[in-house]
Scaffold this motif. Structure first.
Motif, PDB file in Angstrom:
ATOM      1  N   GLY A   1     -45.143  25.852  91.837  1.00  0.00           N
ATOM      2  CA  GLY A   1     -43.830  25.783  91.254  1.00  0.00           C
ATOM      3  C   GLY A   1     -42.662  25.288  92.144  1.00  0.00           C
TER       4      GLY A   1
ATOM      5  N   GLU B   1     -39.204  25.416  94.703  1.00  0.00           N
ATOM      6  CA  GLU B   1     -38.817  26.288  95.242  1.00  0.00           C
ATOM      7  C   GLU B   1     -37.627  26.859  94.902  1.00  0.00           C
ATOM      8  OE1 GLU B   1     -37.954  26.695 100.226  1.00  0.00           O
ATOM      9  OE2 GLU B   1     -38.572  24.872  99.272  1.00  0.00           O
TER      10      GLU B   1
ATOM     11  N   ALA C   1     -45.479  26.272  86.446  1.00  0.00           N
ATOM     12  CA  ALA C   1     -45.047  25.273  87.342  1.00  0.00           C
ATOM     13  C   ALA C   1     -44.345  24.198  86.587  1.00  0.00           C
ATOM     14  CB  ALA C   1     -45.853  24.843  88.484  1.00  0.00           C
TER      15      ALA C   1
ATOM     16  N   ARG D   1     -41.945  29.625  89.622  1.00  0.00           N
ATOM     17  CA  ARG D   1     -42.552  29.534  90.725  1.00  0.00           C
ATOM     18  C   ARG D   1     -43.520  30.757  90.820  1.00  0.00           C
ATOM     19  NH1 ARG D   1     -42.119  27.245  95.588  1.00  0.00           N
ATOM     20  NH2 ARG D   1     -42.416  28.046  97.479  1.00  0.00           N
TER      21      ARG D   1
END
Length: 280
Positions: free
Chosen positions: A17, A19, A47, A52
């Motif tokens: 996923g 950042e 993702a 994330r």
């Protein structure tokens, strides 16, 4: 896979996923004798939805880096390891997701320190005194001996055995991948130090301790979601209903044909439920 050094030892983990995700981070906790790959398809689906996630190989038998002999391998001790992982990565407002034994670990975590957890998702898992469910109680007793672990798992070198009712077959409704399941059992078969980790865990499994933690889930002030496979032979739907009632704010989603490994059987559906839950 990246690794992180924690007070109890080194842990491997997978990140999926964006950042800079807007959604709260997800931390997955798998169960006994599987690893982080159980969550791969669900993590990839999350993702795509902009979430994330972090999936570690917890020291429950399929990890490849053995812990030190002084590591607390009790279920509550592993819950503290998850807390240390979350803290080391600087995560806040975590969506904690557990399956099978990992669901019990999540309950111990909530009972110990839920300060970084915003919400929790439990799929089919141990709860109350159902820890472990029948007939796995006898298996866990045998696993208190490192030598017994290797002897009992030796037949699972064969794919047909691993995927049969004597292996993982009753835990899934969808077909299994031979390479993945081989990776689940290989550490215990090949590494005496991993068998020691497993034996120390099996020695500390206590249904009364989990029952106490399960009955205190109402002290957690965040929301909970139960995503439960209704066709599970080991974690019956009534346990999901009891868990729902134990939380102060919880909702139950039933998946008609799902079994124990919901992340394997229904990864897209599970990811959809997690994403919607976190967004709400």
């Amino acid at each position: 896979m990246p690794t992180i050094d924690l007070p109890h030892g080194t842990v491997q983990y997978r990140v999926a996923g964006p950042e800079q995700a807007v959604a709260p981070p997800v931390v997955f906790v798998h169960g006994f004798l599987v690893n982080a790959t159980l969550w791969t398809k669900a993590a990839d689906a999350l993702a795509l939805a902009g979430v994330r996630s972090y999936a570690a190989d917890w020291p429950l038998g399929s990890h490849t880096i053995a812990l030190g002999t002084d590591a607390d391998q009790s279920p509550r001790g592993i819950a503290r390891q998850v807390i240390a992982f979350i803290e080391a990565l600087g995560l806040e407002d975590v969506t904690l997701v557990g399956n099978d034994t990992g669901g019990a670990i999540c309950q111990f975590l909530l009972d110990s320190d839920a300060s970084r957890v915003g919400r929790v998702v439990l799929t089919n898992c141990d709860a109350f005194k159902n820890f472990p469910p029948a007939p796995f109680g006898q298996l866990f007793k045998a696993f208190r001996s490192p030598s017994a672990i290797r002897a009992l798992l030796a037949p699972m070198r064969a794919t047909a055995v691993r995927h049969s009712p004597a292996g993982f077959g009753l835990l899934v409704s969808q077909s299994l991948d031979a390479e993945q399941t081989r990776a689940w059992v290989e550490p215990c078969l090949s590494d005496p130090a991993i068998r020691q980790d497993v034996a120390r865990f099996a020695q500390r499994v206590d249904p009364e301790d989990l029952n106490a933690a399960s009955t205190r889930l109402g002290d957690f002030d965040g929301p909970a979601l139960l995503v439960w496979g209704a066709s599970d032979r080991f974690f019956k739907l009534d346990y999901a209903q009891r868990l729902r009632d134990a939380f102060s704010d919880a909702r139950l989603v039933e998946i008609e044909h799902g079994r124990t490994f919901i992340p394997h059987d229904e990864p897209a559906r599970l990811a959809e439920e997690i994403a919607a839950f976190a967004a709400a």
